[in-house]
Motif scaffolding. Structure first.
Motif, mmCIF file in Angstrom:
data_model
loop_
_atom_site.group_PDB
_atom_site.id
_atom_site.type_symbol
_atom_site.label_atom_id
_atom_site.label_comp_id
_atom_site.label_asym_id
_atom_site.label_seq_id
_atom_site.Cartn_x
_atom_site.Cartn_y
_atom_site.Cartn_z
ATOM 1 N N GLY A 133 2.256 2.291 -5.323
ATOM 2 C CA GLY A 133 1.189 1.444 -4.798
ATOM 3 C C GLY A 133 1.574 -0.024 -4.683
ATOM 4 N N THR A 134 2.781 -0.389 -5.124
ATOM 5 C CA THR A 134 3.226 -1.788 -4.999
ATOM 6 C C THR A 134 3.863 -1.998 -3.629
ATOM 7 N N SER A 135 3.371 -2.992 -2.909
ATOM 8 C CA SER A 135 3.774 -3.213 -1.520
ATOM 9 C C SER A 135 5.267 -3.530 -1.400
ATOM 10 N N ASN A 136 5.954 -2.784 -0.550
ATOM 11 C CA ASN A 136 7.372 -3.057 -0.316
ATOM 12 C C ASN A 136 7.574 -4.375 0.413
ATOM 13 N N LEU A 137 6.686 -4.693 1.347
ATOM 14 C CA LEU A 137 6.892 -5.910 2.145
ATOM 15 C C LEU A 137 6.452 -7.153 1.383
ATOM 16 N N ASP A 138 5.250 -7.111 0.826
ATOM 17 C CA ASP A 138 4.707 -8.341 0.227
ATOM 18 C C ASP A 138 5.216 -8.605 -1.193
ATOM 19 N N VAL A 139 5.514 -7.556 -1.941
ATOM 20 C CA VAL A 139 5.898 -7.762 -3.345
ATOM 21 C C VAL A 139 7.395 -7.509 -3.553
ATOM 22 N N ILE A 140 7.885 -6.329 -3.168
ATOM 23 C CA ILE A 140 9.293 -6.008 -3.453
ATOM 24 C C ILE A 140 10.226 -6.863 -2.583
ATOM 25 N N ARG A 141 9.895 -7.022 -1.313
ATOM 26 C CA ARG A 141 10.827 -7.738 -0.450
ATOM 27 C C ARG A 141 10.719 -9.252 -0.595
ATOM 28 N N ARG A 142 9.485 -9.788 -0.675
ATOM 29 C CA ARG A 142 9.397 -11.252 -0.672
ATOM 30 C C ARG A 142 8.475 -11.817 -1.740
ATOM 31 N N GLY A 143 8.186 -11.029 -2.777
ATOM 32 C CA GLY A 143 7.308 -11.535 -3.833
ATOM 33 C C GLY A 143 8.015 -12.555 -4.723
#
Ligand SMILES: [Zn+2]
Length: 332
Positions: free
Chosen positions: A276-286
């Motif tokens: 449920g953790t966003s790949n774009l908003d958190v993993i890629r650029r958090g």
């Protein structure tokens, strides 16, 4: 509690001394490959390399599980699909369908001995040997809906759910046996649990179609596959989580398009939630703060295993996954 035990306990919503972390889908990025010195596409086709890269999910990122089937094409390649195994920064793909709806589906008698299946089976055995009972080893199989996309092509498969639903049902009955065979072989090789990925995403499968074509098959897979299954479906699945919870599957790996508090309400008390953790908003650029906040929100909502929502984009910084795992463990 060892990582393996924490992961498996959380899978069944049993109490854990600290939050479990992990992923049912690929956590490989280009910078993780650089750290390990093992690269795509070779890591899809060589068991030693596959196991070495998968091990980094625990040794470099700190997750409680490892999962060596990075691509979606293994069993489809063994069925005969002509897979392009991609590049270091491009996932494998296949653009030529194997057959047309209505054609008989032939499952080769040596399916599990073909490289598409044999390489990940050997990699799972190597990971089990390396990690013993320390780290959870998770395998991955595709359900008959996704295998239908692979074998017939997405368009041919979907149009026939309307035009020739009985032919689609027959095809799924045949493809389901591939799922069961490959799954039980992965358990024999040492997998503790399996990701069951079946891409019945909202834009490609209505909730009515999920009930009509898939719900009973998912129930049957729970009965016939001898280990806990983690269902993975991308996209907004809020309209079908209530059906998924009726199948008896223990865990659902969900996409950030479903807000975690909503996912928990829809899943009820028994179905565990992973990801449920966003790949774009958190993993890629958090930022560090955003990652810590995301972990706190997921835990407060009742997510059982903290991790990315789906296969991590290859260009994401792997350090963010380590931050995520560390932030979750700090809640012990
Ligand atoms: Zn996905």
């Amino acid at each position: 509690m060892k990582p393996r035990e924490a992961f498996i306990s959380a899978l069944f919503r049993r109490p854990v001394p600290r939050p479990a972390t992990g992923s049912a889908t690929s956590v490989v990025t280009v910078d993780l490959m650089e750290k390990v010195g093992v690269f795509f596409p070779q890591a899809h086709q060589d068991a030693e390399l596959m196991a070495a890269l998968a091990a980094a999910g625990h040794s470099e990122l700190g997750f409680d599980n490892v999962m060596p089937l990075f691509s979606v094409w293994h069993e489809s390649a063994a069925l005969g699909c002509r897979v392009d195994w991609g590049e270091v920064d491009r996932m494998p793909d296949c653009r030529e369908p194997l057959c047309r709806m209505g054609d008989p589906i032939r499952v080769p008698p040596d399916l599990l001995g073909r490289p598409g299946c044999k390489v990940p089976l050997d990699a799972l055995a190597l990971l089990r040997e390396r990690f013993g009972d320390e780290v959870a080893v998770v395998g991955k199989v595709f359900g008959p809906w996704t295998l239908g996309y692979h074998v017939f092509g997405v368009q041919e498969f979907l149009i026939n759910t309307l035009l020739e639903p009985d032919a689609v049902r027959r095809a799924m009955e045949a493809l389901k046996e591939v799922t069961v065979q490959f799954a039980n072989a992965q358990i024999d090789a040492g997998a503790d649990a399996l990701c069951l990925a079946d891409h019945a995403t909202r834009d490609l499968c209505s909730p009515a179609a999920y009930r009509e074509f898939l719900q009973d098959i998912h129930r049957e897979l729970v009965d016939r596959i001898r280990c806990p299954l983690i269902l993975h479906i991308c996209g907004d699945t809020s309209d079908r989580i209530p059906y998924i919870r009726e199948t008896g599957l223990p865990c659902f790996h969900f996409d950030s398009k479903v807000p975690a508090p909503t996912a928990r309400v829809l899943a009820g008390e028994r179905l565990s939630l992973m990801g449920g953790t966003s790949n774009l908003d958190v993993i890629r650029r958090g930022t560090h703060e955003q990652i810590v906040r995301d972990v706190r929100e997921k835990l407060a909502a009742g997510v059982d295993i903290i991790g990315p929502e789906c296969a991590v984009p290859l260009d994401a910084p792997c350090a963010n996954m380590k931050l995520l795992a560390d932030a979750a463990r700090a809640h012990g």
